[in-house]
Scaffold this motif. Structure first.
Motif, PDB file in Angstrom:
ATOM      1  N   GLU A  30      42.530  42.378  43.138  1.00 23.50           N
ATOM      2  CA  GLU A  30      42.256  43.290  41.992  1.00 23.50           C
ATOM      3  C   GLU A  30      43.553  42.904  40.876  1.00 23.50           C
ATOM      4  O   GLU A  30      44.567  42.971  41.325  1.00 23.50           O
ATOM      5  CB  GLU A  30      42.318  44.615  42.293  1.00 23.50           C
ATOM      6  CG  GLU A  30      42.104  45.613  41.260  1.00 23.50           C
ATOM      7  CD  GLU A  30      40.824  45.199  40.661  1.00 23.50           C
ATOM      8  OE1 GLU A  30      40.721  44.706  39.429  1.00 23.50           O
ATOM      9  OE2 GLU A  30      39.693  45.753  41.147  1.00 23.50           O
ATOM     10  N   THR A  31      43.027  42.584  39.590  1.00 28.26           N
ATOM     11  CA  THR A  31      44.128  42.492  38.553  1.00 28.26           C
ATOM     12  C   THR A  31      44.317  43.624  37.619  1.00 28.26           C
ATOM     13  O   THR A  31      45.145  43.860  37.092  1.00 28.26           O
ATOM     14  CB  THR A  31      43.671  41.342  37.788  1.00 28.26           C
ATOM     15  OG1 THR A  31      42.587  41.506  37.423  1.00 28.26           O
ATOM     16  CG2 THR A  31      44.061  40.181  38.602  1.00 28.26           C
ATOM     17  N   LYS A  33      44.240  47.961  36.659  1.00 28.34           N
ATOM     18  CA  LYS A  33      44.926  49.181  37.495  1.00 28.34           C
ATOM     19  C   LYS A  33      43.649  49.830  38.289  1.00 28.34           C
ATOM     20  O   LYS A  33      42.324  49.675  38.063  1.00 28.34           O
ATOM     21  CB  LYS A  33      45.448  50.059  36.460  1.00 28.34           C
ATOM     22  CG  LYS A  33      46.812  49.753  35.956  1.00 28.34           C
ATOM     23  CD  LYS A  33      47.299  50.885  34.978  1.00 28.34           C
ATOM     24  CE  LYS A  33      48.618  50.467  34.539  1.00 28.34           C
ATOM     25  NZ  LYS A  33      49.270  51.571  34.015  1.00 28.34           N
ATOM     26  N   PHE A  34      44.135  50.831  39.255  1.00 25.09           N
ATOM     27  CA  PHE A  34      43.209  51.573  39.999  1.00 25.09           C
ATOM     28  C   PHE A  34      42.370  52.483  39.233  1.00 25.09           C
ATOM     29  O   PHE A  34      42.640  53.205  38.536  1.00 25.09           O
ATOM     30  CB  PHE A  34      44.109  52.165  41.046  1.00 25.09           C
ATOM     31  CG  PHE A  34      43.134  53.093  41.859  1.00 25.09           C
ATOM     32  CD1 PHE A  34      43.247  54.560  41.526  1.00 25.09           C
ATOM     33  CD2 PHE A  34      42.348  52.742  42.771  1.00 25.09           C
ATOM     34  CE1 PHE A  34      42.487  55.421  42.388  1.00 25.09           C
ATOM     35  CE2 PHE A  34      41.567  53.649  43.463  1.00 25.09           C
ATOM     36  CZ  PHE A  34      41.625  55.039  43.217  1.00 25.09           C
ATOM     37  N   LYS A 129      45.583  47.405  49.123  1.00 25.83           N
ATOM     38  CA  LYS A 129      46.054  47.530  47.793  1.00 25.83           C
ATOM     39  C   LYS A 129      47.325  48.260  47.585  1.00 25.83           C
ATOM     40  O   LYS A 129      48.049  47.910  46.861  1.00 25.83           O
ATOM     41  CB  LYS A 129      44.918  47.883  47.037  1.00 25.83           C
ATOM     42  CG  LYS A 129      44.981  47.743  45.364  1.00 25.83           C
ATOM     43  CD  LYS A 129      43.743  48.252  44.953  1.00 25.83           C
ATOM     44  CE  LYS A 129      43.946  48.186  43.182  1.00 25.83           C
ATOM     45  NZ  LYS A 129      43.071  48.623  42.574  1.00 25.83           N
ATOM     46  N   LYS A 133      51.158  47.157  46.373  1.00 25.91           N
ATOM     47  CA  LYS A 133      51.792  47.932  45.277  1.00 25.91           C
ATOM     48  C   LYS A 133      53.278  48.517  45.561  1.00 25.91           C
ATOM     49  O   LYS A 133      54.314  48.360  45.005  1.00 25.91           O
ATOM     50  CB  LYS A 133      50.896  49.070  44.705  1.00 25.91           C
ATOM     51  CG  LYS A 133      49.969  48.713  43.780  1.00 25.91           C
ATOM     52  CD  LYS A 133      49.096  49.952  43.332  1.00 25.91           C
ATOM     53  CE  LYS A 133      47.981  49.645  42.439  1.00 25.91           C
ATOM     54  NZ  LYS A 133      47.368  50.799  41.833  1.00 25.91           N
ATOM     55  N   TYR A 163      46.451  43.802  45.530  1.00 20.31           N
ATOM     56  CA  TYR A 163      46.575  43.892  44.227  1.00 20.31           C
ATOM     57  C   TYR A 163      47.365  42.842  43.516  1.00 20.31           C
ATOM     58  O   TYR A 163      48.347  42.462  44.527  1.00 20.31           O
ATOM     59  CB  TYR A 163      47.368  45.085  43.706  1.00 20.31           C
ATOM     60  CG  TYR A 163      47.558  45.541  42.321  1.00 20.31           C
ATOM     61  CD1 TYR A 163      46.289  46.018  41.536  1.00 20.31           C
ATOM     62  CD2 TYR A 163      48.621  45.642  41.577  1.00 20.31           C
ATOM     63  CE1 TYR A 163      46.444  46.126  40.239  1.00 20.31           C
ATOM     64  CE2 TYR A 163      48.777  45.717  40.388  1.00 20.31           C
ATOM     65  CZ  TYR A 163      47.560  46.308  39.659  1.00 20.31           C
ATOM     66  OH  TYR A 163      47.799  46.532  38.375  1.00 20.31           O
ATOM     67  N   ASN A 164      47.168  42.356  42.533  1.00 18.16           N
ATOM     68  CA  ASN A 164      47.733  41.147  41.911  1.00 18.16           C
ATOM     69  C   ASN A 164      49.131  41.559  41.160  1.00 18.16           C
ATOM     70  O   ASN A 164      49.374  41.911  39.954  1.00 18.16           O
ATOM     71  CB  ASN A 164      47.136  40.318  40.986  1.00 18.16           C
ATOM     72  CG  ASN A 164      47.587  38.950  40.658  1.00 18.16           C
ATOM     73  OD1 ASN A 164      48.365  38.306  41.335  1.00 18.16           O
ATOM     74  ND2 ASN A 164      47.289  38.657  39.337  1.00 18.16           N
TER      75      ASN A 164
END
Length: 740
Positions: A30-31, A33-34, A129, A133, A163-164
Motif C-alpha cells: 500500500e502506498t 495513507k491508512f 502494515k 510503519k 506499507y511502502n
C-alpha cells in the motif's frame, strides 16, 4: 519493465494470480495513507470473497486496533454474507499487539502452528502494515516472512500486506525474491508485477511510489501543521513545536535550526534542535559551516563527500544529512539541518525538504511578528488602563502640589536668608517637576496639548539636575560605602527652546543610570560645548559598561539591566523627549570601561519676552472673592496668596456644603471654584452662579488632567489649572479686567 497496470478489472488480476499461476506467495504493498473505510485493498477483498464463496477458510491476522475496526465495519452487521461466514467459522480474525510483537510474539506463534497443521485449503492475510510503519526496517518483517513460508504447508495461500515506507532499496531486492508476485496499490490503480521476470522494475516502481507518497504526505502534513498549533502557545514553545513537526513532516530523525546573523532588531533569534545531543549538534554544525556552502548541501555517507565531513557523519552515526540556508527577507539568515541515522535522503526527498524548511523558517519569523503585534496590543490596552487610572492620580497630585507651591512662594516673599531661599527654590522646582508628571499622564490618555515652549540656559538646567540628584550620587553612595564624584565643565552658554522640565528629567535619568552603573564608585563627567548651531552635551561614567546587544536595546521601552530595580522606561522616555526637541541622543559603552551619553540639541536664536514683574506684580482689585473647594488647605493657601497680592479685597472661603446659600447671601465679583467635589461639581456651581448673577466672573479651578468640551464651559470665564502659583493668579485678574 514487465508489469501490468489494471484499473478496474480486478477479476483479471485474481484469475491470473490464483487460478492461472496458482500464486501461493503474494505481496501486497500500500502506498497511500491508512483509510479505515477502504482499509483492505481490492485484490485482498477479492481474494477473501472468492475463497469464502468457494467455501474455503480465510484468516486475517492484523493488529489489535484494526481488528476492532474491521469487526465494526465488515462483520458486526446483521444478515450480511461476511457476518454469516464469521459465525460459521469460515472467516476468522486474529490479532496481535504491535508494541509487543517482537518481544512476546504469542499470537504469531499460534498462527504459525495453524498454517503448519491445517489440512483444509486456507487463505491467510498477514497484515504487517502497522509493523512496517513502526519499525521502518525490512529485517523484522523479513524474519516473519521466512517463518511463515517455512511453516506453511501446500494447502496455504499467503498474502502479505505491508506499507511502502523509506526502506533501504538494496535490501528490498532480496526481500522480493521470497514472493511469486507483487501487487502495488496506488491511488485507484493496482499494478501487478512479476517477481520472477524483472525484479528491478518492481524496485524502481516502489521507489518512485515511495517518493511521491512521501512528497504528498509532507505537503499534506505541512498544510495541516497549523491546525495542530495549540491556542495561546508561547513563542519558545511554538518554535519547539515547529522543529518537532519538521522532523515528522520531512521524515527525518533530527533537526537543528538556528540563526547566523541579523540586520535588524525585530527578528527572532533561534537555536533549537531535537533528535540529537548538544555535543553532536555543535560538532556537526561547525564541521558543515567550515565548508562555506552557499545555498544547500546534501551529504550521504556512501557518496563522495569531504573526508572531514564523512568522518563527522561516521562519528555521530548519521547516514545522511542536509543543510539548507534559509533567509527571512534581508533581516536574518539561518541554517536548518536535518538528517537520518539509518536511511538516506534521496535527491527527490531533498527537493521538497528544502522548500518546507525555507517556508518554516519564514513562518517562524512571521509568527514572531504576530506575537509582537499581539504583545504590543496588550501593552497598549495596559497603558490605556494606566492612563485612565493615572488621570485620577494626577488630579490628586495636583491638589497636593497647589499648597506646596503656594506656601513656598509665600515664604519666599518673607525670607531674606540666601541659604533658605536656595532650599525653597529646590522645593519649588521639584513641585513643578511633579506638575510635569501629570502632563505626561495627559500624553498616555491622549489628551495632551504640548505646553508652551520656553527659552532656558542648558548649563543652568544641568546644574539643577546635578543638585536634584545629589541625594543619589552623594548621600546614597556614601551610605553604600562608596564615593561618587560629579565633575561639570559647562561652557556652552547656550539657550535652548523647549520644555525645561522634560530636558531636566533627561539629565536626571542619565545621572541616576550612571550612578547605578558604578557599584564600586567613580566619577561622572558632564561637559557642554557649542558646535556651529548646536550644543553638544556629554555625560560620561567609568562604571561597568554595557555589551553591544545591551546598547542596541538601551532605548527600548521596558528594557532594563537592573532586574526588578528598574522599570526600563527612563531612557526610553528620555530618547522620546530629545527627539521631540529635534535633538539626538547616542550611547557609547565598553564592558568594564564605562559609558558615555552624547546629546545634541539645536541652539535657539529666539528671544521670548518675559514680564519680569508678573510674579511680584500687585493686583488692582476692589471687590468680593469667593473660594470654593472641599479641601481646607487649598482654600487657605489660595486665600493667603490673594491677600498677599491684593490689598483691597474681601476673600471668603467655602466648603462644598451650603454653597447655594452662600452665593445667594452676597453678590461675589469673582468666584473661584474647584471642579471635583464630593456632592457637587464646579460646572453645576457655575450654572448656579450665572443664574443668580449673570455678571459675576466665574473661574473653574481644577487638578483634573482631562479636557472639557466647549458646550460644558459656556458658563465658565476662566480655567485655573492646579497646581496654582502667583503668576497664574495674576493672569486670572488680567483676564478679569478684560471681562469687565
Amino acid at each position: 519493465m514487465i508489469y501490468r497496470l489494471v484499473r478496474y478489472n480486478m477479476e483479471s488480476i485474481y484469475n491470473k494470480l490464483f487460478i492461472k499461476n496458482k500464486c501461493k506467495k503474494l505481496l501486497c504493498i500500500e502506498t497511500k495513507k491508512f483509510n479505515t473505510r477502504k482499509y483492505i485493498p481490492k485484490i485482498i477483498r477479492n481474494s477473501i470473497l472468492k475463497n469464502l464463496l468457494d467455501n474455503k477458510k480465510v484468516v486475517i491476522f492484523t493488529d489489535s486496533i484494526l481488528h476492532r475496526k474491521i469487526l465494526d465495519i465488515y462483520i458486526n452487521k446483521k444478515n450480511t454474507f461476511l457476518t454469516r461466514c464469521f459465525e460459521n467459522k469460515n472467516l476468522n480474525i486474529e490479532y496481535y499487539d504491535v508494541v509487543d510483537f517482537t518481544v512476546n510474539p504469542i499470537q504469531f506463534l499460534h498462527m504459525l502452528n495453524m498454517i503448519a497443521k491445517t489440512k483444509e485449503e486456507l487463505c491467510v492475510i498477514w497484515d504487517f502494515k502497522s509493523i512496517s510503519k513502526r519499525f521502518s526496517k525490512l529485517s523484522e518483517i523479513k524474519k516473519c516472512i521466512e517463518d511463515i513460508f517455512s511453516y506453511s504447508n501446500k494447502n496455504v495461500c499467503n498474502i502479505i500486506y505491508i506499507y511502502n515506507i523509506v526502506y533501504n532499496f538494496k535490501d528490498i531486492r532480496k526481500f522480493l525474491n521470497n514472493f511469486d508476485d507483487v501487487v502495488i496499490e496506488y491511488m485507484k490503480s493496482q499494478i501487478l508485477c512479476s517477481c520472477n521476470d524483472n525484479i528491478d522494475s518492481t524496485v524502481t516502481l516502489l521507489k518512485y511510489g515511495e517518493e511521491l507518497s512521501c512528497r504528498d504526505n509532507a505537503i499534506f502534513s505541512f498544510n495541516n501543521m497549523f491546525d495542530k498549533i495549540p491556542k495561546g502557545i508561547k513563542m519558545d514553545k511554538f518554535t519547539c513545536f515547529i522543529v518537532n513537526e519538521l522532523v515528522n513532516i520531512c521524515d527525518v530523525d533530527f533537526c537543528i535550526i538556528h540563526t547566523l546573523n541579523d540586520n535588524g532588531n525585530d527578528i527572532f533569534k533561534l537555536d533549537n534542535f531535537t533528535g540529537i545531543i548538544n555535543e553532536y549538534k555543535i560538532y556537526l554544525t561547525e564541521s558543515i559551516e567550515r565548508t562555506d556552502f552557499k545555498d544547500y548541501l546534501l551529504m550521504n555517507n556512501d557518496s563522495c563527500i569531504d573526508k572531514s565531513l564523512k568522518g563527522c557523519l561516521e562519528k555521530i552515526g548519521v547516514q545522511s544529512c542536509a543543510a539548507i540556508h534559509v533567509k527571512y527577507f534581508d533581516t536574518i539568515d539561518g541554517i536548518i539541518y536535518v538528517g537520518r541515522y539509518h536511511n538516506y535522503i534521496s535527491e527527490f526527498d531533498f527537493r521538497y525538504i528544502k522548500d518546507i524548511c525555507k517556508a518554516s523558517f519564514c513562518i517562524i519569523q512571521y509568527k514572531y511578528m504576530n506575537f509582537n503585534l499581539k504583545s504590543r496590543l496588550m501593552e497598549n490596552e495596559r497603558l490605556k488602563l494606566m492612563g485612565e487610572i493615572g488621570l485620577g492620580v494626577a488630579h490628586d497630585i495636583n491638589n497636593i502640589l497647589t499648597p506646596i507651591i503656594g506656601c513656598t512662594q509665600l515664604l519666599k516673599d518673607k525670607i531674606d536668608d540666601k541659604n533658605l531661599l536656595k532650599q525653597l527654590k529646590i522645593i519649588e522646582i521639584c513641585a513643578y517637576d511633579g506638575m510635569n508628571i501629570t502632563n505626561k499622564v495627559k500624553k498616555i490618555a491622549k489628551q495632551y496639548n504640548k505646553s508652551k515652549s520656553e527659552i532656558f540656559s542648558i548649563d543652568d538646567l544641568i546644574l539643577d539636575a546635578v543638585e536634584l540628584t545629589k541625594s543619589k550620587w552623594l548621600m546614597e553612595s556614601a551610605a553604600n560605602g562608596i564615593k561618587i564624584v560629579v565633575v561639570t565643565k559647562l561652557n556652552s552658554k547656550a539657550k535652548i527652546k523647549g520644555n525645561a522640565t522634560e530636558i531636566r528629567e533627561v539629565f536626571i535619568n542619565i545621572i541616576r543610570n550612571c550612578v547605578d552603573a558604578m557599584p564600586y564608585g567613580g566619577t561622572i563627567n558632564i561637559i557642554s560645548k557649542c558646535i556651529k548651531e548646536k550644543v553638544r552635551l556629554y555625560v560620561k561614567d567609568d562604571g561597568i559598561g554595557m555589551s553591544k546587544s545591551e546598547m542596541e536595546k538601551i532605548f527600548e521601552p521596558f528594557f532594563t539591566t537592573k532586574g526588578n530595580k528598574g522599570s526600563g522606561l527612563g531612557l526610553s522616555v528620555s530618547n522620546d523627549i530629545i527627539k521631540e526637541h529635534n535633538g539626538m541622543i547616542r550611547v557609547f559603552s565598553k564592558k568594564n570601561i564605562g559609558t558615555m551619553f552624547e546629546i545634541e540639541l539645536p541652539i535657539s536664536k529666539e528671544v521670548i519676552k518675559h514680564d519680569d514683574n508678573l510674579y511680584d506684580k500687585r493686583i488692582s482689585f476692589n471687590g468680593n472673592i469667593l473660594i470654593i473647594d472641599d479641601r481646607q488647605e487649598i482654600r487657605n493657601v489660595i486665600s493667603n496668596m490673594l491677600k498677599s497680592m491684593i490689598s483691597d479685597c474681601k476673600v471668603k472661603n467655602c466648603g462644598c456644603e451650603n454653597i447655594e446659600q452662600e452665593i445667594a447671601r452676597r453678590r461675589y465679583d469673582v468666584v473661584i471654584c474647584d471642579f471635583s467635589m464630593p456632592s457637587i461639581n464646579g460646572l453645576q456651581v457655575a450654572n448656579m452662579v450665572k443664574k443668580m448673577y449673570d455678571d459675576s466672573y466665574f473661574c473653574l479651578m481644577t487638578g483634573w488632567v482631562g479636557e472639557f468640551s466647549k458646550e460644558k464651559l459656556n458658563k465658565v470665564d476662566f480655567i485655573l489649572n492646579k497646581p496654582i502659583n502667583k503668576s497664574d493668579i495674576v493672569k486670572l485678574f488680567m483676564d478679569y479686567k478684560e471681562f469687565r
